[in-house]
Design a protein around this motif. Sequence first.
Motif, PDB file in Angstrom:
ATOM      1  N   SER A   1      10.882   1.426   9.451  1.00 61.64           N
ATOM      2  CA  SER A   1      11.947   1.228  10.669  1.00 61.64           C
ATOM      3  C   SER A   1      13.072   2.508  10.397  1.00 61.64           C
ATOM      4  O   SER A   1      13.043   2.897  11.240  1.00 61.64           O
ATOM      5  CB  SER A   1      12.578   0.131  10.572  1.00 61.64           C
ATOM      6  N   TYR A   2      13.297   2.625   9.156  1.00 57.04           N
ATOM      7  CA  TYR A   2      14.501   3.721   8.994  1.00 57.04           C
ATOM      8  C   TYR A   2      14.013   4.910   8.794  1.00 57.04           C
ATOM      9  O   TYR A   2      14.690   5.938   8.434  1.00 57.04           O
ATOM     10  CB  TYR A   2      15.199   2.890   7.910  1.00 57.04           C
ATOM     11  N   GLY A   3      12.514   5.171   8.876  1.00 59.01           N
ATOM     12  CA  GLY A   3      11.923   6.475   8.679  1.00 59.01           C
ATOM     13  C   GLY A   3      12.006   6.942   7.172  1.00 59.01           C
ATOM     14  O   GLY A   3      11.742   8.231   6.905  1.00 59.01           O
ATOM     15  N   LEU A   4      11.942   6.011   6.376  1.00 58.30           N
ATOM     16  CA  LEU A   4      12.168   6.343   4.731  1.00 58.30           C
ATOM     17  C   LEU A   4      10.743   6.730   4.234  1.00 58.30           C
ATOM     18  O   LEU A   4      10.351   7.502   3.352  1.00 58.30           O
ATOM     19  CB  LEU A   4      12.904   5.414   3.914  1.00 58.30           C
ATOM     20  N   VAL A   5       9.594   6.236   5.006  1.00 61.36           N
ATOM     21  CA  VAL A   5       8.215   6.420   4.692  1.00 61.36           C
ATOM     22  C   VAL A   5       7.577   6.515   6.002  1.00 61.36           C
ATOM     23  O   VAL A   5       8.046   5.881   7.133  1.00 61.36           O
ATOM     24  CB  VAL A   5       7.674   5.162   3.897  1.00 61.36           C
ATOM     25  N   SER A   6       6.458   7.170   5.990  1.00 61.69           N
ATOM     26  CA  SER A   6       5.575   7.163   7.179  1.00 61.69           C
ATOM     27  C   SER A   6       4.179   6.946   6.846  1.00 61.69           C
ATOM     28  O   SER A   6       3.626   7.138   5.627  1.00 61.69           O
ATOM     29  CB  SER A   6       5.788   8.646   7.955  1.00 61.69           C
ATOM     30  N   HIS A   7       3.284   6.830   8.182  1.00 62.55           N
ATOM     31  CA  HIS A   7       1.898   6.904   7.513  1.00 62.55           C
ATOM     32  C   HIS A   7       0.942   7.663   8.567  1.00 62.55           C
ATOM     33  O   HIS A   7       1.546   8.162   9.716  1.00 62.55           O
ATOM     34  CB  HIS A   7       1.478   5.305   7.728  1.00 62.55           C
ATOM     35  N   VAL A   8      -0.071   7.915   8.432  1.00 60.63           N
ATOM     36  CA  VAL A   8      -1.012   8.661   9.236  1.00 60.63           C
ATOM     37  C   VAL A   8      -2.226   7.636   9.505  1.00 60.63           C
ATOM     38  O   VAL A   8      -2.886   7.333   8.562  1.00 60.63           O
ATOM     39  CB  VAL A   8      -1.603   9.890   8.523  1.00 60.63           C
ATOM     40  N   ASN A   9      -2.327   7.345  10.550  1.00 55.92           N
ATOM     41  CA  ASN A   9      -3.628   6.163  10.823  1.00 55.92           C
ATOM     42  C   ASN A   9      -3.587   5.085   9.999  1.00 55.92           C
ATOM     43  O   ASN A   9      -4.956   4.659   9.664  1.00 55.92           O
ATOM     44  CB  ASN A   9      -4.905   7.211  10.943  1.00 55.92           C
ATOM     45  N   GLY A  10      -2.354   4.638   9.664  1.00 55.31           N
ATOM     46  CA  GLY A  10      -2.100   3.428   8.771  1.00 55.31           C
ATOM     47  C   GLY A  10      -2.290   3.624   7.480  1.00 55.31           C
ATOM     48  O   GLY A  10      -2.359   2.445   6.676  1.00 55.31           O
ATOM     49  N   THR A  11      -2.629   4.816   6.889  1.00 59.37           N
ATOM     50  CA  THR A  11      -2.541   5.115   5.515  1.00 59.37           C
ATOM     51  C   THR A  11      -1.411   5.774   5.116  1.00 59.37           C
ATOM     52  O   THR A  11      -0.864   6.613   5.702  1.00 59.37           O
ATOM     53  CB  THR A  11      -3.991   5.727   5.117  1.00 59.37           C
ATOM     54  N   PHE A  12      -0.973   5.742   3.772  1.00 57.50           N
ATOM     55  CA  PHE A  12       0.178   6.446   3.021  1.00 57.50           C
ATOM     56  C   PHE A  12      -0.215   7.281   2.076  1.00 57.50           C
ATOM     57  O   PHE A  12      -1.351   7.114   1.393  1.00 57.50           O
ATOM     58  CB  PHE A  12       1.126   5.199   2.729  1.00 57.50           C
ATOM     59  N   ASP A  13       0.704   8.173   1.818  1.00 59.22           N
ATOM     60  CA  ASP A  13       0.481   9.110   0.713  1.00 59.22           C
ATOM     61  C   ASP A  13       1.076   8.988  -0.616  1.00 59.22           C
ATOM     62  O   ASP A  13       1.995   7.920  -0.549  1.00 59.22           O
ATOM     63  CB  ASP A  13       0.567  10.565   1.207  1.00 59.22           C
ATOM     64  N   GLU A  14       1.179   9.866  -1.552  1.00 62.99           N
ATOM     65  CA  GLU A  14       1.784   9.597  -2.816  1.00 62.99           C
ATOM     66  C   GLU A  14       3.219   9.695  -2.732  1.00 62.99           C
ATOM     67  O   GLU A  14       3.882   8.802  -3.568  1.00 62.99           O
ATOM     68  CB  GLU A  14       1.158  10.471  -3.985  1.00 62.99           C
ATOM     69  N   HIS A  15       3.552  10.337  -1.712  1.00 63.58           N
ATOM     70  CA  HIS A  15       5.111  10.495  -1.506  1.00 63.58           C
ATOM     71  C   HIS A  15       5.658   9.140  -1.046  1.00 63.58           C
ATOM     72  O   HIS A  15       6.755   8.832  -1.353  1.00 63.58           O
ATOM     73  CB  HIS A  15       5.298  11.629  -0.459  1.00 63.58           C
ATOM     74  N   ALA A  16       5.044   8.602  -0.062  1.00 58.23           N
ATOM     75  CA  ALA A  16       5.440   7.249   0.326  1.00 58.23           C
ATOM     76  C   ALA A  16       5.241   6.241  -0.893  1.00 58.23           C
ATOM     77  O   ALA A  16       6.409   5.332  -0.792  1.00 58.23           O
ATOM     78  CB  ALA A  16       4.352   6.707   1.564  1.00 58.23           C
ATOM     79  N   LEU A  17       4.424   6.127  -1.667  1.00 57.02           N
ATOM     80  CA  LEU A  17       4.505   5.474  -2.915  1.00 57.02           C
ATOM     81  C   LEU A  17       5.572   5.663  -3.614  1.00 57.02           C
ATOM     82  O   LEU A  17       6.078   4.680  -4.260  1.00 57.02           O
ATOM     83  CB  LEU A  17       2.878   5.657  -3.632  1.00 57.02           C
ATOM     84  N   GLN A  18       5.774   6.878  -3.966  1.00 56.34           N
ATOM     85  CA  GLN A  18       7.139   7.057  -4.758  1.00 56.34           C
ATOM     86  C   GLN A  18       8.651   6.529  -4.241  1.00 56.34           C
ATOM     87  O   GLN A  18       9.360   5.986  -4.900  1.00 56.34           O
ATOM     88  CB  GLN A  18       7.173   8.563  -5.010  1.00 56.34           C
ATOM     89  N   VAL A  19       8.338   6.709  -2.845  1.00 55.93           N
ATOM     90  CA  VAL A  19       9.634   6.083  -2.132  1.00 55.93           C
ATOM     91  C   VAL A  19       9.623   4.708  -2.115  1.00 55.93           C
ATOM     92  O   VAL A  19      10.660   3.969  -2.354  1.00 55.93           O
ATOM     93  CB  VAL A  19       9.662   6.812  -0.655  1.00 55.93           C
ATOM     94  N   ALA A  20       8.651   4.010  -1.875  1.00 55.23           N
ATOM     95  CA  ALA A  20       8.459   2.468  -1.874  1.00 55.23           C
ATOM     96  C   ALA A  20       8.719   1.997  -3.416  1.00 55.23           C
ATOM     97  O   ALA A  20       9.189   0.972  -3.474  1.00 55.23           O
ATOM     98  CB  ALA A  20       7.018   2.139  -1.691  1.00 55.23           C
ATOM     99  N   CYS A  21       8.190   2.705  -4.393  1.00 54.29           N
ATOM    100  CA  CYS A  21       8.564   2.022  -5.695  1.00 54.29           C
ATOM    101  C   CYS A  21      10.139   2.267  -6.075  1.00 54.29           C
ATOM    102  O   CYS A  21      10.652   1.295  -6.507  1.00 54.29           O
ATOM    103  CB  CYS A  21       7.729   2.986  -6.794  1.00 54.29           C
TER     104      CYS A  21
END
Length: 238
Positions: free
Chosen positions: A142-162
């Motif tokens: 919602s806040y744009g801190l992570v994004s996805h492509v066709n419902g999947t996330f990359d390593e950068h999204a994983l780092q942010v989420a961690c």
Amino acid sequence: MAQAERRGPQVLNIGEVLAQLSDDFPSMTASKIRFLEEKGLINPRRTAAGYRQYADSDVERLRFVLALQRDQYLPLKVIKDYLDAIDRGERPENLSAGVSVSPRAVSDELATELHNRVRRLTAEELRAESGASVALLEALLSYGLVSHVNGTFDEHALQVACACAQLEGHGLEPRHLRPFQAAAEREFGLVERAVATLTSRKDAASRARAAETAREISDLCLSLHQALVHDRIARMDS
């Protein structure tokens, strides 16, 4: 006995190291070598007076690091993981049995395998690996801190989420972290302007140098940010 045999292994100063690297990496600088040392990617010996002494093995490690940065766009943390595994006598993940720690081997034989190292994660996999809850992931999106492509996330999204999952334990919610997104955009703007001359050229060599320079500037900006924050924290005790 020849002179080379009496001297033993070759010892180089930083200028001689730059001379050996200049053909393949013309934008390499002494400050970049020192920066890579600070990050633990090389560890040259020092004299009693504190002067650095580089061995041939240090130069080869630098070639390996720089080639992976330039050719595969890998971050320094991933490259350090590879080097740490090699130092332990292990085969780094995704390195095939016949590949040596050589930049030419990296460029010619590892391109596909290293490219495949980029994972895509489902939302469930991202939550499982990061420890983020469903609510937290929804807030990050919602806040744009992570994004996805066709419902999947990359390593950068994983780092942010961690990071955000751990920060949540300290009472910091995604709504508090929006300034980091704005700061990242501003930092990217600085980097983009700094390499604009190189990115405006169409040849592959210029694009490679632009990517290498952009990573170097970004790493330096992160170091500056960390130093400034740590300075403020240090003042809490004074």
